[in-house]
Design a protein around this motif. Structure first.
Motif, mmCIF file in Angstrom:
data_model
loop_
_atom_site.group_PDB
_atom_site.id
_atom_site.type_symbol
_atom_site.label_atom_id
_atom_site.label_comp_id
_atom_site.label_asym_id
_atom_site.label_seq_id
_atom_site.Cartn_x
_atom_site.Cartn_y
_atom_site.Cartn_z
ATOM 1 N N PRO A 706 0.819 -1.222 0.000
ATOM 2 C CA PRO A 706 0.000 0.000 0.000
ATOM 3 C C PRO A 706 0.844 1.259 0.000
ATOM 4 C CG PRO A 706 0.018 -0.994 2.184
ATOM 5 C CD PRO A 706 0.786 -1.929 1.285
ATOM 6 N N LEU A 707 0.299 2.297 -0.631
ATOM 7 C CA LEU A 707 0.765 3.649 -0.376
ATOM 8 C C LEU A 707 -0.047 4.129 0.809
ATOM 9 C CD1 LEU A 707 1.585 3.207 -3.424
ATOM 10 C CD2 LEU A 707 1.514 5.695 -3.607
ATOM 11 N N PRO A 708 0.590 4.518 1.905
ATOM 12 C CA PRO A 708 -0.133 4.727 3.162
ATOM 13 C C PRO A 708 -1.248 5.762 3.026
ATOM 14 C CG PRO A 708 2.060 5.705 3.244
ATOM 15 C CD PRO A 708 2.008 4.884 2.012
ATOM 16 N N GLY A 709 -2.315 5.542 3.770
ATOM 17 C CA GLY A 709 -3.461 6.438 3.773
ATOM 18 C C GLY A 709 -4.495 5.945 4.765
ATOM 19 N N TYR A 710 -5.626 6.664 4.840
ATOM 20 C CA TYR A 710 -6.648 6.301 5.826
ATOM 21 C C TYR A 710 -7.599 5.214 5.330
ATOM 22 C CZ TYR A 710 -9.620 9.524 3.100
ATOM 23 O OH TYR A 710 -10.305 10.154 2.090
ATOM 24 N N ASP A 711 -7.487 4.797 4.059
ATOM 25 C CA ASP A 711 -8.410 3.801 3.529
ATOM 26 C C ASP A 711 -7.657 2.699 2.792
ATOM 27 O OD1 ASP A 711 -10.815 2.563 2.943
ATOM 28 O OD2 ASP A 711 -11.161 3.728 1.119
ATOM 29 N N VAL A 712 -6.629 2.133 3.413
ATOM 30 C CA VAL A 712 -5.900 1.015 2.821
ATOM 31 C C VAL A 712 -5.754 -0.086 3.863
ATOM 32 C CG1 VAL A 712 -4.602 2.361 1.120
ATOM 33 C CG2 VAL A 712 -3.657 2.033 3.409
ATOM 34 N N GLN A 713 -5.543 -1.277 3.377
ATOM 35 C CA GLN A 713 -5.287 -2.422 4.249
ATOM 36 C C GLN A 713 -3.794 -2.733 4.212
ATOM 37 O OE1 GLN A 713 -7.757 -5.779 3.458
ATOM 38 N NE2 GLN A 713 -6.764 -7.106 4.934
ATOM 39 N N TYR A 714 -3.184 -2.821 5.368
ATOM 40 C CA TYR A 714 -1.753 -3.093 5.448
ATOM 41 C C TYR A 714 -1.515 -4.599 5.534
ATOM 42 C CZ TYR A 714 -1.205 1.905 6.277
ATOM 43 O OH TYR A 714 -1.226 3.270 6.141
ATOM 44 N N PRO A 715 -0.323 -5.057 5.136
ATOM 45 C CA PRO A 715 -0.024 -6.501 5.216
ATOM 46 C C PRO A 715 -0.202 -7.035 6.627
ATOM 47 C CG PRO A 715 1.648 -5.358 3.908
ATOM 48 C CD PRO A 715 0.787 -4.300 4.519
ATOM 49 N N GLY A 716 -0.599 -8.291 6.703
ATOM 50 C CA GLY A 716 -0.819 -8.920 7.991
ATOM 51 C C GLY A 716 0.400 -9.638 8.508
ATOM 52 N N ASN A 717 1.554 -9.013 8.379
ATOM 53 C CA ASN A 717 2.810 -9.599 8.870
ATOM 54 C C ASN A 717 3.711 -8.478 9.355
ATOM 55 O OD1 ASN A 717 3.749 -8.478 6.410
ATOM 56 N ND2 ASN A 717 3.368 -10.418 5.337
ATOM 57 N N ASP A 718 4.996 -8.744 9.525
ATOM 58 C CA ASP A 718 5.883 -7.716 10.062
ATOM 59 C C ASP A 718 6.067 -6.530 9.114
ATOM 60 O OD1 ASP A 718 7.184 -9.293 8.260
ATOM 61 O OD2 ASP A 718 9.034 -9.503 9.413
ATOM 62 N N ILE A 719 5.729 -6.712 7.834
ATOM 63 C CA ILE A 719 5.804 -5.587 6.901
ATOM 64 C C ILE A 719 4.719 -4.561 7.228
ATOM 65 C CG2 ILE A 719 5.677 -4.905 4.468
ATOM 66 C CD1 ILE A 719 8.197 -6.479 5.274
ATOM 67 N N GLY A 720 3.561 -5.046 7.661
ATOM 68 C CA GLY A 720 2.516 -4.133 8.099
ATOM 69 C C GLY A 720 2.940 -3.322 9.306
ATOM 70 N N GLN A 721 3.638 -3.952 10.225
ATOM 71 C CA GLN A 721 4.134 -3.247 11.403
ATOM 72 C C GLN A 721 5.188 -2.217 11.016
ATOM 73 O OE1 GLN A 721 2.950 -3.479 14.559
ATOM 74 N NE2 GLN A 721 4.337 -1.767 15.001
ATOM 75 N N LEU A 722 5.975 -2.516 9.978
ATOM 76 C CA LEU A 722 6.993 -1.569 9.520
ATOM 77 C C LEU A 722 6.352 -0.256 9.074
ATOM 78 C CD1 LEU A 722 9.903 -0.854 8.759
ATOM 79 C CD2 LEU A 722 9.535 -2.027 6.574
ATOM 80 N N TYR A 723 5.211 -0.346 8.372
ATOM 81 C CA TYR A 723 4.499 0.879 7.983
ATOM 82 C C TYR A 723 4.183 1.730 9.208
ATOM 83 C CZ TYR A 723 3.489 -0.189 3.049
ATOM 84 O OH TYR A 723 3.585 -0.413 1.701
ATOM 85 N N LYS A 724 3.613 1.099 10.226
ATOM 86 C CA LYS A 724 3.221 1.839 11.427
ATOM 87 C C LYS A 724 4.427 2.483 12.098
ATOM 88 C CE LYS A 724 -0.652 -1.337 12.184
ATOM 89 N NZ LYS A 724 -1.254 -2.359 13.090
ATOM 90 N N ASP A 725 5.549 1.768 12.137
ATOM 91 C CA ASP A 725 6.755 2.302 12.781
ATOM 92 C C ASP A 725 7.293 3.513 12.013
ATOM 93 O OD1 ASP A 725 6.501 0.281 14.631
ATOM 94 O OD2 ASP A 725 7.993 -1.024 13.687
ATOM 95 N N LEU A 726 7.321 3.413 10.689
ATOM 96 C CA LEU A 726 7.847 4.516 9.888
ATOM 97 C C LEU A 726 6.983 5.767 10.033
ATOM 98 C CD1 LEU A 726 8.845 2.609 6.612
ATOM 99 C CD2 LEU A 726 10.390 3.573 8.322
ATOM 100 N N LEU A 727 5.660 5.600 9.989
ATOM 101 C CA LEU A 727 4.763 6.750 10.107
ATOM 102 C C LEU A 727 4.838 7.360 11.501
ATOM 103 C CD1 LEU A 727 1.617 5.424 8.171
ATOM 104 C CD2 LEU A 727 3.386 6.981 7.348
ATOM 105 N N LEU A 728 4.981 6.508 12.506
ATOM 106 C CA LEU A 728 5.102 7.014 13.873
ATOM 107 C C LEU A 728 6.388 7.820 14.041
ATOM 108 C CD1 LEU A 728 3.925 7.034 16.754
ATOM 109 C CD2 LEU A 728 5.240 4.944 17.202
ATOM 110 N N THR A 729 7.489 7.325 13.480
ATOM 111 C CA THR A 729 8.767 8.036 13.553
ATOM 112 C C THR A 729 8.675 9.402 12.883
ATOM 113 O OG1 THR A 729 9.984 5.932 13.569
ATOM 114 C CG2 THR A 729 11.209 7.918 12.949
ATOM 115 N N ASP A 730 7.969 9.475 11.747
ATOM 116 C CA ASP A 730 7.831 10.738 11.011
ATOM 117 C C ASP A 730 6.712 11.614 11.555
ATOM 118 O OD1 ASP A 730 9.915 10.029 9.394
ATOM 119 O OD2 ASP A 730 8.670 9.350 7.723
ATOM 120 N N ASN A 731 5.999 11.126 12.586
ATOM 121 C CA ASN A 731 4.889 11.878 13.187
ATOM 122 C C ASN A 731 3.813 12.190 12.147
ATOM 123 O OD1 ASN A 731 3.456 13.147 15.241
ATOM 124 N ND2 ASN A 731 4.448 15.135 14.885
#
Length: 801
Positions: A706-731
């Protein structure tokens, strides 16, 4: 080494099928504890790209799911290919003037449509044959003359009995790529409407209706008399469906779908017994009706020849049938003989359109044209309206940035940028060809001003006038690339020992260039054909690779500031700008901004007469009007440009996640990956999660990120968690209720892409260097520079910054 700009600075790392040896230039980050290794020649190929404008040529490929565009593109490509053989690139540029402006024939519309909707169960040839056989049966039941009715009634009855069976043909739904979501309804209506009309002209004794058809997943397909029959549940729309079309559901296994049912047109059958030549007269009447008001300009009436012994009551019956079946018809008697009272005179009924109906249609057309001319619109190209006075052109630009080219066109053609429709944005450092539409613009007006474009490195060729469609962003299928890579070399890595016997890798590793042979190039090309390449976003979207000291501000950083709602910081970054290939005029403006502490009036004066920096100029005008409202100032940029910066940040995150995905799992599909169920229907509803028991197994070419956004489904594995970590780091938080300049819906992009028609040739070679000519096709949104990176196995851009 000076001039190395690592791709990792824009999130790009790794290869699908990388070499087993260390990557060249990896010594820049190698630990000093690395052990000694013998010299080796790496896989990496170096070369000069975009040395000349003609070294990088891009031609747009439009899809064939619009049956009007299909013929135009076919004419354009066939003419271009012919001229390429005769005159090379220059002939390509001028080939647009030789294209015929004849409209699509009904035969061509039907053929193109059937080829598009055809399936294994419903081949185009079988569908076409079924239509022809159905009309043949319908025609055979209508006598040629009154004598046939009287003398061969038994035969006619036999034909009529035979036509009771197989009196309908079902045309499968028109399927579209759901990634073209914004224009789905428009394309769907346009193609179905054209097909309805083409059938009514080509087969006037048949009629078409849109019908909901439920295809059971357990239904079986059988063939009888070359017609395909499927167990179905039909709910036919009894209203006029030619003007009302509903969106299509492309899941063919269990869902209701909008098919087209072709049946017998029998509305005028009640007058057959009263006509002297019913078959010919009914054909003319049906064609007169089916051509509609547009046909009245060439054929103002049609004639029904009555039997010589027809009574007055019979004539009244014919008049009644005509008025009942079409309220816009009016009919009158015509006598050919000595007098109206002469029973031997030939009597005919003349059918015409009512004058009130013609006048009403003319008023509607004038209102439609008036609304089109006065449509203020916006700069958002996705709202580009249809109009039958559009011009279809080919735009050629040479080393010209897209927005600058659009501004040049609008200034010289004296139109708004919203009047220019285009399907995609092309590379700046290249010669590019793309289709554009010009809304409600006369051909003579364009031809009078077209010569002024040449000195701006922009050329325009009109290839079709009076088209009733407009191009919008995303309408393209892909692009065809022709790229020359000059001065090809391979990298040799040497390692030297210190006199004391110790080895410091950061000092002792050394690169040198050796000759690159065709065998190695062919091996690298075969790698791409077999494995594809990682579908990274290129520097055109994200920004140039390299440190901030080397390249300045990148597009994704501006988007990052906007997503944090720090709009003033985004403006400051825009004005600070990139340091990549900026001339003296640009540097003067940026210096004025810096020295004036961001004063818009002072900075605008620094532009002088230079036609540069359209984005910065727009934002400065906004700041001048709204000095305390940076968001409103940013809105002086077009909506598309504002979203470009948001998309740049999304693309940067995609690159970082794709790099980690390949590093961890390569091209293996793993549990929790997300994918499109089919290759053709790319929509949010078709996204699924891999559970590793799919039959058939999921291919890596189906996997998306996915290209991150409010209406996408993220992978159900550690790659999905990577998205959350990157966005959290960038606030960064994507929220649906935020203003468009600080959020995004998100979308999906394939992880791996295979190019089409890939070929590579060594076109020149001597003792010191060689050149390679590459040609290939890529789907829309894919970057040729990323294919080159994978093919040449490089981790850096080797240039002097």
């Amino acid at each position: 080494m000076d001039g190395l700009r690592p791709y990792s600075t824009i999130g790009i790392e790794g290869f699908i099928d990388g070499p087993t040896h260390p990557l060249p230039s990896s010594y820049l980050s190698r630990s000093s504890s690395s052990s000694s290794s013998p010299p080796f020649i790496s896989w990496e190929i170096t070369g000069v790209v975009k040395d000349k404008p003609e070294d990088f040529v891009v031609r747009e490929i439009l899809p064939k799911n619009n049956i009007k565009i299909a013929k135009i593109v076919s004419h354009y490509n066939s003419t271009r290919n012919t001229n390429d053989k005769n005159g090379g690139e220059n002939a390509t540029a001028s080939s647009t003037t030789t294209i015929s402006s004849e409209p699509l024939t009904e035969e061509e519309i039907i053929q193109i449509y059937l080829e598009h909707v055809a399936t294994l169960e419903h081949p185009a040839t079988v569908l076409r044959q079924s239509l022809e056989e159905l009309e043949a049966r319908v025609i055979n039941r209508i006598p040629l003359s009154h004598d046939n009715i009287v003398g061969t009634s038994s035969n006619s009855e036999g034909v009529a009995d035979d036509s009771i069976h197989n009196t309908e043909v079902w045309i499968p739904p028109f399927r579209l790529l759901k990634e073209d979501n914004d224009n789905l309804g428009l394309k769907f209506r346009t193609n179905r409407r054209d097909f309805h009309r083409a059938i009514s002209i080509k087969f006037p004794f048949l009629k078409t209706v849109s019908s909901i058809r439920h295809v059971s997943p357990m239904s079986t397909t059988t063939t009888k008399n070359n017609t395909t029959t499927i167990t179905t549940k039909d709910t036919t729309d009894s209203t006029n469906t030619n003007d009302r079309v509903t969106s299509t559901n492309t899941n063919t296994s269990t869902n209701d779908e909008h098919w087209i049912k072709v049946t017998v047109e029998d509305c005028f059958d009640g007058m057959i017994e009263h006509l002297n030549a019913p078959r010919d007269d009914l054909r003319r009447l049906l064609l007169f009706r089916n051509r509609g008001f547009d046909g009245a300009s060439t054929i103002s009436s049609t004639l029904l020849r009555l039997r010589s012994d027809v009574s007055k009551d019979d004539r009244r019956t014919v008049h009644h049938i005509i008025s009942l079946k079409n309220r816009n018809f009016e009919s009158s008697m015509r006598h050919q003989g000595s007098s109206k009272q002469d029973d031997s005179s030939l009597k005919s009924i003349v059918v015409t359109w009512k004058r009130q109906a013609l006048a009403k249609d003319a008023r509607k057309n004038n209102k439609r044209k008036h609304n089109s001319r006065n449509d203020g619109g916006g700069s958002d190209n996705s709202k580009h309206r249809n109009n039958d006075k559009n011009l279809l052109c080919v735009l050629k630009k040479t080393q010209k940035e897209h927005l600058t080219a659009m501004q040049i066109l609008s200034r010289i053609l004296k139109c708004r940028q919203s009047d220019i429709g285009f399907a995609g944005i092309k590379d700046m450092q290249a010669i590019t060809y793309q289709f554009i539409t010009l809304r409600d613009m006369g051909q003579q007006h364009v031809e009078r001003n077209i010569n002024q474009l040449g000195e701006q490195n922009v050329e325009l060729k009109i290839i079709y006038s009076n088209v009733d469609f407009a191009l919008n962003v995303g309408d393209l299928k892909g692009n065809f690339f022709e790229i020359m890579v000059r001065n090809l070399k391979r990298i040799k890595v040497d390692q030297h020992s210190h006199p004391d016997g110790e080895t410091d890798a950061s000092e002792s590793l050394e690169e040198s260039f050796v000759e690159c042979d065709s065998m190695h190039i062919n091996q690298m090309v075969e790698r791409i054909k077999k494995h594809g390449f990682i579908n990274f976003y290129g520097e055109q979207r994200i920004g140039h690779p390299g440190s901030s000291e080397q390249v300045g501000v990148r597009g994704f950083q501006i988007g990052q500031a906007m997503l944090r709602k720090d709009y003033m910081e985004a403006i400051k970054m825009l004005m600070e700008g990139t340091r990549h290939r900026e001339n003296d005029d640009v540097r003067r403006v940026r210096q004025a901004w810096k020295e004036s502490n961001g004063d818009p009036s002072t900075t605008i004066k620094a532009f002088g007469n230079a036609d540069i920096m359209p984005r910065e100029r727009a934002v400065l005008r906004g700041l001048k009007r709204y000095p305390n409202n940076p968001l409103e100032s940013l809105r002086f940029l077009s909506h598309q440009m504002r979203m470009f910066y948001i998309n740049a940040y999304q693309s940067y995150i995609f690159n970082r996640v794709a790099s980690q995905r390949i590093k961890l799992y390569g091209d293996t599909v793993i549990k929790g990956d997300i994918y499109f169920d089919t290759d053709g229907d790319h929509c949010r509803d078709s996204i699924k999660i891999v559970n590793c028991n799919e039959v058939p197994p999921v291919e890596i070419t189906q996997v998306v990120l996915p290209l991150p956004g409010y209406d996408v489904q993220y992978p159900g594995n550690d790659i999905g968690q990577l998205y959350k970590d990157l966005l959290l780091t960038d606030n960064i938080r994507f929220e649906k209720n935020s203003v468009p300049e600080s959020t995004a819906k998100g979308s999906y992009r394939k992880l791996i892409v295979h190019p089409g028609k890939l070929s590579a040739d060594i076109v020149s070679s001597n003792s010191s260097s060689a050149s390679m000519k590459l040609s290939f096709e890529l789907p829309k949104g894919c970057y040729a520079t990323m294919l080159l990176r994978e093919l040449m196995v490089t981790t850096v851009i080797r240039s002097n910054c």
